[in-house]
Design a protein around this motif. Structure first.
Motif, PDB file in Angstrom:
ATOM      1  N   HIS A 136       0.731  -1.226   0.028  1.00 48.76           N
ATOM      2  CA  HIS A 136       0.068  -0.115   0.049  1.00 48.76           C
ATOM      3  C   HIS A 136       1.028   1.166   0.035  1.00 48.76           C
ATOM      4  CE1 HIS A 136       0.741  -0.769   4.261  1.00 48.76           C
ATOM      5  NE2 HIS A 136       0.717   0.542   4.335  1.00 48.76           N
ATOM      6  N   GLU A 137       2.268   1.171  -0.174  1.00 52.87           N
ATOM      7  CA  GLU A 137       2.860   2.148  -0.477  1.00 52.87           C
ATOM      8  C   GLU A 137       3.628   2.650  -1.629  1.00 52.87           C
ATOM      9  OE1 GLU A 137       5.243   2.047   4.147  1.00 52.87           O
ATOM     10  OE2 GLU A 137       5.818   0.910   2.538  1.00 52.87           O
ATOM     11  N   ALA A 138       3.963   3.667  -1.830  1.00 48.01           N
ATOM     12  CA  ALA A 138       4.698   4.260  -3.245  1.00 48.01           C
ATOM     13  C   ALA A 138       5.683   5.216  -2.820  1.00 48.01           C
ATOM     14  CB  ALA A 138       3.456   4.781  -3.996  1.00 48.01           C
ATOM     15  N   VAL A 139       6.576   5.523  -3.740  1.00 45.17           N
ATOM     16  CA  VAL A 139       7.735   6.580  -3.586  1.00 45.17           C
ATOM     17  C   VAL A 139       7.184   7.859  -4.391  1.00 45.17           C
ATOM     18  CG1 VAL A 139      10.069   7.095  -3.883  1.00 45.17           C
ATOM     19  CG2 VAL A 139       9.432   4.716  -3.104  1.00 45.17           C
ATOM     20  N   TYR A 140       7.393   8.881  -3.498  1.00 45.17           N
ATOM     21  CA  TYR A 140       7.208  10.333  -4.129  1.00 45.17           C
ATOM     22  C   TYR A 140       8.580  11.019  -4.234  1.00 45.17           C
ATOM     23  CZ  TYR A 140       2.142   9.282  -4.814  1.00 45.17           C
ATOM     24  OH  TYR A 140       1.000   8.961  -5.010  1.00 45.17           O
ATOM     25  N   GLN A 141       8.438  12.067  -4.752  1.00 46.15           N
ATOM     26  CA  GLN A 141       9.609  12.617  -4.609  1.00 46.15           C
ATOM     27  C   GLN A 141       9.174  14.510  -4.747  1.00 46.15           C
ATOM     28  OE1 GLN A 141      11.678  11.417  -8.090  1.00 46.15           O
ATOM     29  NE2 GLN A 141      11.916  13.472  -8.878  1.00 46.15           N
ATOM     30  N   LEU A 142      10.188  15.354  -4.288  1.00 47.59           N
ATOM     31  CA  LEU A 142      10.023  16.674  -4.493  1.00 47.59           C
ATOM     32  C   LEU A 142      11.253  17.188  -4.972  1.00 47.59           C
ATOM     33  CD1 LEU A 142       8.871  18.524  -1.113  1.00 47.59           C
ATOM     34  CD2 LEU A 142       7.503  18.047  -2.953  1.00 47.59           C
ATOM     35  N   ASP A 143      11.333  18.052  -6.101  1.00 53.08           N
ATOM     36  CA  ASP A 143      12.280  18.325  -6.713  1.00 53.08           C
ATOM     37  C   ASP A 143      12.411  19.863  -6.396  1.00 53.08           C
ATOM     38  OD1 ASP A 143      13.044  16.399  -8.406  1.00 53.08           O
ATOM     39  OD2 ASP A 143      11.205  16.470  -9.603  1.00 53.08           O
ATOM     40  N   PHE A 144      13.594  20.511  -5.889  1.00 56.06           N
ATOM     41  CA  PHE A 144      13.787  21.716  -5.432  1.00 56.06           C
ATOM     42  C   PHE A 144      14.617  22.492  -6.506  1.00 56.06           C
ATOM     43  CE2 PHE A 144      13.728  18.948  -1.596  1.00 56.06           C
ATOM     44  CZ  PHE A 144      12.619  19.587  -1.011  1.00 56.06           C
ATOM     45  N   SER A 145      14.182  23.601  -6.873  1.00 55.27           N
ATOM     46  CA  SER A 145      14.703  24.488  -7.927  1.00 55.27           C
ATOM     47  C   SER A 145      15.490  25.504  -7.195  1.00 55.27           C
ATOM     48  CB  SER A 145      13.729  25.191  -8.934  1.00 55.27           C
ATOM     49  OG  SER A 145      12.724  25.885  -8.353  1.00 55.27           O
ATOM     50  N   VAL A 146      14.900  25.696  -5.924  1.00 51.60           N
ATOM     51  CA  VAL A 146      15.544  26.811  -5.092  1.00 51.60           C
ATOM     52  C   VAL A 146      16.023  26.021  -3.793  1.00 51.60           C
ATOM     53  CG1 VAL A 146      15.108  28.835  -3.837  1.00 51.60           C
ATOM     54  CG2 VAL A 146      14.316  28.579  -6.034  1.00 51.60           C
ATOM     55  N   GLN A 147      17.125  26.457  -3.220  1.00 54.71           N
ATOM     56  CA  GLN A 147      17.368  25.602  -1.754  1.00 54.71           C
ATOM     57  C   GLN A 147      17.287  26.406  -0.810  1.00 54.71           C
ATOM     58  OE1 GLN A 147      20.410  24.048  -4.440  1.00 54.71           O
ATOM     59  NE2 GLN A 147      19.808  21.816  -3.594  1.00 54.71           N
ATOM     60  N   GLN A 148      17.157  27.705  -0.696  1.00 54.31           N
ATOM     61  CA  GLN A 148      17.229  28.465   0.403  1.00 54.31           C
ATOM     62  C   GLN A 148      15.738  28.755   0.830  1.00 54.31           C
ATOM     63  OE1 GLN A 148      19.871  29.062   2.398  1.00 54.31           O
ATOM     64  NE2 GLN A 148      20.972  27.836   1.013  1.00 54.31           N
ATOM     65  N   LEU A 149      15.064  27.934   1.572  1.00 55.72           N
ATOM     66  CA  LEU A 149      13.597  28.029   1.777  1.00 55.72           C
ATOM     67  C   LEU A 149      13.405  27.759   3.320  1.00 55.72           C
ATOM     68  CD1 LEU A 149      12.652  25.291  -0.889  1.00 55.72           C
ATOM     69  CD2 LEU A 149      12.656  27.947  -1.246  1.00 55.72           C
ATOM     70  N   ASP A 150      12.082  28.580   3.516  1.00 57.83           N
ATOM     71  CA  ASP A 150      11.469  28.442   4.881  1.00 57.83           C
ATOM     72  C   ASP A 150      10.323  27.860   4.495  1.00 57.83           C
ATOM     73  OD1 ASP A 150      13.480  29.788   6.522  1.00 57.83           O
ATOM     74  OD2 ASP A 150      12.704  31.473   5.672  1.00 57.83           O
ATOM     75  N   PHE A 151       9.681  26.700   5.552  1.00 60.18           N
ATOM     76  CA  PHE A 151       8.727  26.191   5.267  1.00 60.18           C
ATOM     77  C   PHE A 151       7.432  27.252   5.616  1.00 60.18           C
ATOM     78  CE2 PHE A 151       5.082  24.264   7.820  1.00 60.18           C
ATOM     79  CZ  PHE A 151       4.561  23.541   6.552  1.00 60.18           C
ATOM     80  N   SER A 152       6.307  27.104   4.816  1.00 58.33           N
ATOM     81  CA  SER A 152       5.419  28.004   4.967  1.00 58.33           C
ATOM     82  C   SER A 152       3.780  27.244   5.348  1.00 58.33           C
ATOM     83  CB  SER A 152       4.876  28.674   3.655  1.00 58.33           C
ATOM     84  OG  SER A 152       3.701  29.467   3.800  1.00 58.33           O
TER      85      SER A 152
END
Length: 165
Positions: free
Chosen positions: A49-65
């Motif tokens: 029941h699991e799958a792999v997902y990803q996030l691609d970061f085009s910018v790396q200096q980030l603060d979570f919103s």
């Protein structure tokens, strides 16, 4: 808050299923089952029941919103981050690589279909902040999504918003 109302300095990243990586992990499980071998000590095998997902970061200096999460119907989705830059062709996924806390969103079977999703706010805040920290040194980050209690990938939309530093 809707995605289009997020400040223009925000970067909203959608989680995308990595079908090739999910399939590779499923092949590992079936290979072990077929040959009667055991997993390596500490190895984390992909569950059905699991799958792999990803996030691609085009910018790396980030603060979570904030998180944007929607799901049609009922069920529970658990999102677990993987802390190292994982290369499944070279290494197996190990349990020590999984981040805490995990993110969990759900809607109970007795809840109306249009009711808001439930989640643990403090855990989701900390999880988002950990992702922003890891983005400083990554272009890509991987996640395990577990679909339970009737949740299905086709009924899910998940993204996370960051502000650029």
């Amino acid at each position: 808050m809707e995605k289009d109302k997020v400040a223009s300095s925000a970067l909203v990243l959608a989680f995308a299923e990595d079908r090739a990586l999910t399939e590779m992990m499923r092949l590992r499980v079936s290979s072990l089952q077929r040959t009667g071998q055991k997993r390596q000590e500490g190895e984390r095998l992909l569950l059905p029941h699991e799958a792999v997902y990803q996030l691609d970061f085009s910018v790396q200096q980030l603060d979570f919103s904030r998180w944007f999460f929607s799901m049609r119907g009922h069920g529970r989705v658990t999102v677990t981050g993987i802390c190292q830059l994982w290369t499944p062709d070279l290494t197996h996924l190990m349990t020590r690589q999984l981040l805490e806390p995990v993110g969990t969103f759900w809607r109970n079977g007795t809840d109306p279909d249009d009711s808001p999703l439930k989640f643990l706010e403090a855990d989701m805040q900390e999880f988002g902040e950990r992702i922003a920290e890891l983005a400083k040194v990554r272009k890509v980050m991987y996640f395990l999504f577990a679909f339970k209690e009737g949740a299905e990938p086709a009924n899910l939309s998940c993204s996370v918003a960051f502000t650029k530093k």
